[in-house]
Design an enzyme around this catalytic site. Sequence first.
Site, PDB file in Angstrom:
ATOM      1  N   ILE A   1       5.997  -3.974  -7.273  1.00  0.00           N
ATOM      2  CA  ILE A   1       5.176  -2.819  -7.650  1.00  0.00           C
ATOM      3  C   ILE A   1       5.672  -1.609  -6.858  1.00  0.00           C
ATOM      4  O   ILE A   1       5.489  -1.553  -5.643  1.00  0.00           O
ATOM      5  CB  ILE A   1       3.677  -3.071  -7.365  1.00  0.00           C
ATOM      6  N   ARG A   2       6.318  -0.670  -7.542  1.00  0.00           N
ATOM      7  CA  ARG A   2       6.914   0.503  -6.855  1.00  0.00           C
ATOM      8  C   ARG A   2       7.619   0.052  -5.576  1.00  0.00           C
ATOM      9  O   ARG A   2       7.402   0.596  -4.497  1.00  0.00           O
ATOM     10  CB  ARG A   2       5.840   1.543  -6.532  1.00  0.00           C
TER      11      ARG A   2
ATOM     12  N   CYS B   1       6.363  -5.185   0.790  1.00  0.00           N
ATOM     13  CA  CYS B   1       6.456  -3.901   0.100  1.00  0.00           C
ATOM     14  C   CYS B   1       6.383  -2.744   1.106  1.00  0.00           C
ATOM     15  O   CYS B   1       7.336  -2.512   1.836  1.00  0.00           O
ATOM     16  CB  CYS B   1       5.400  -3.815  -0.999  1.00  0.00           C
TER      17      CYS B   1
ATOM     18  N   GLY C   1       0.872  -1.177   0.000  1.00  0.00           N
ATOM     19  CA  GLY C   1       0.000   0.000   0.000  1.00  0.00           C
ATOM     20  C   GLY C   1       0.899   1.213   0.000  1.00  0.00           C
ATOM     21  O   GLY C   1       1.923   1.229  -0.670  1.00  0.00           O
ATOM     22  N   GLU C   2       0.558   2.200   0.790  1.00  0.00           N
ATOM     23  CA  GLU C   2       1.379   3.410   0.883  1.00  0.00           C
ATOM     24  C   GLU C   2       1.855   3.525   2.322  1.00  0.00           C
ATOM     25  O   GLU C   2       1.051   3.696   3.235  1.00  0.00           O
ATOM     26  CB  GLU C   2       0.541   4.613   0.451  1.00  0.00           C
ATOM     27  N   SER C   3       3.164   3.403   2.538  1.00  0.00           N
ATOM     28  CA  SER C   3       3.697   3.272   3.902  1.00  0.00           C
ATOM     29  C   SER C   3       3.370   4.465   4.796  1.00  0.00           C
ATOM     30  O   SER C   3       3.075   4.298   5.979  1.00  0.00           O
ATOM     31  CB  SER C   3       5.212   3.032   3.869  1.00  0.00           C
TER      32      SER C   3
ATOM     33  N   HIS D   1       5.513  -8.712  -3.584  1.00  0.00           N
ATOM     34  CA  HIS D   1       4.140  -9.050  -3.193  1.00  0.00           C
ATOM     35  C   HIS D   1       3.841 -10.542  -3.394  1.00  0.00           C
ATOM     36  O   HIS D   1       3.285 -10.926  -4.417  1.00  0.00           O
ATOM     37  CB  HIS D   1       3.145  -8.246  -4.044  1.00  0.00           C
TER      38      HIS D   1
ATOM     39  N   ARG E   1      12.950   3.832  -0.005  1.00  0.00           N
ATOM     40  CA  ARG E   1      11.493   3.779  -0.059  1.00  0.00           C
ATOM     41  C   ARG E   1      10.911   3.420  -1.432  1.00  0.00           C
ATOM     42  O   ARG E   1      10.083   2.530  -1.535  1.00  0.00           O
ATOM     43  CB  ARG E   1      10.944   5.124   0.411  1.00  0.00           C
TER      44      ARG E   1
ATOM     45  N   GLU F   1       1.553 -12.228  -2.103  1.00  0.00           N
ATOM     46  CA  GLU F   1       0.096 -12.434  -2.078  1.00  0.00           C
ATOM     47  C   GLU F   1      -0.538 -12.270  -3.453  1.00  0.00           C
ATOM     48  O   GLU F   1      -1.684 -12.667  -3.658  1.00  0.00           O
ATOM     49  CB  GLU F   1      -0.558 -11.477  -1.069  1.00  0.00           C
TER      50      GLU F   1
END
Length: 197
Positions: A142-143, A85, A53-55, A179, A114, A181
């Site tokens: 992913i990023r 991630c 997600g977004e940390s 990821h 990051r 999952e």
Amino acid sequence: MLRVGVIGVQGAVSEHIEAVKRAFERLGVEGEAFWLRRPEQLNAIDAIILPGGESTTISRLMQKNGLFEPVKKLGEEGLPIMGTCAGLILLAKEVEGAVEGQRFLELLDVRVNRNAYGRQVDSFEAPLKLSFSDEPFPGVFIRAPKIVELLNDKVKPIAWHGDEVVGVEQGNIIGLAFHPELTDDARLHEYFLRKAL
């Protein structure tokens, strides 16, 4: 019965829940995987997953929901925690490119960058080598953050993309830059859940 909570404030939660269920089946154990949103859900929990997600957002929402300090304490006491991630970023002791004021759980003695792998368009898939299996693992990035440095010898690499370390463990804490999952391969979730058995 194993109880596994996936921090459900933001990020890829349902995919982790499905992966945990597949790992339960492979291990032949009874278990429950659920969205973890409130501190009272931490009672009688056996393992925690910090999703992608977004940390910055996840850290802020965990603090707002009263989860940050209790999760940190449980990790320090030896509860198995896996971060993928953004979850790896939250677990890291040192973070390059951190947003000012962002808090980290600091349960893994690693330095991460990051957004080392760039933007969404720089996302990729690649076969990874695992320390505990001869079969390659399908790595989805992913990023993704990058593990820049292992800060001491308590941190053990468990996954590599070529020569680059992309997954580590330190005691019962696992951090992955990718990821697992988002694949049908439950080996990493299974490896993680063995820590809770």
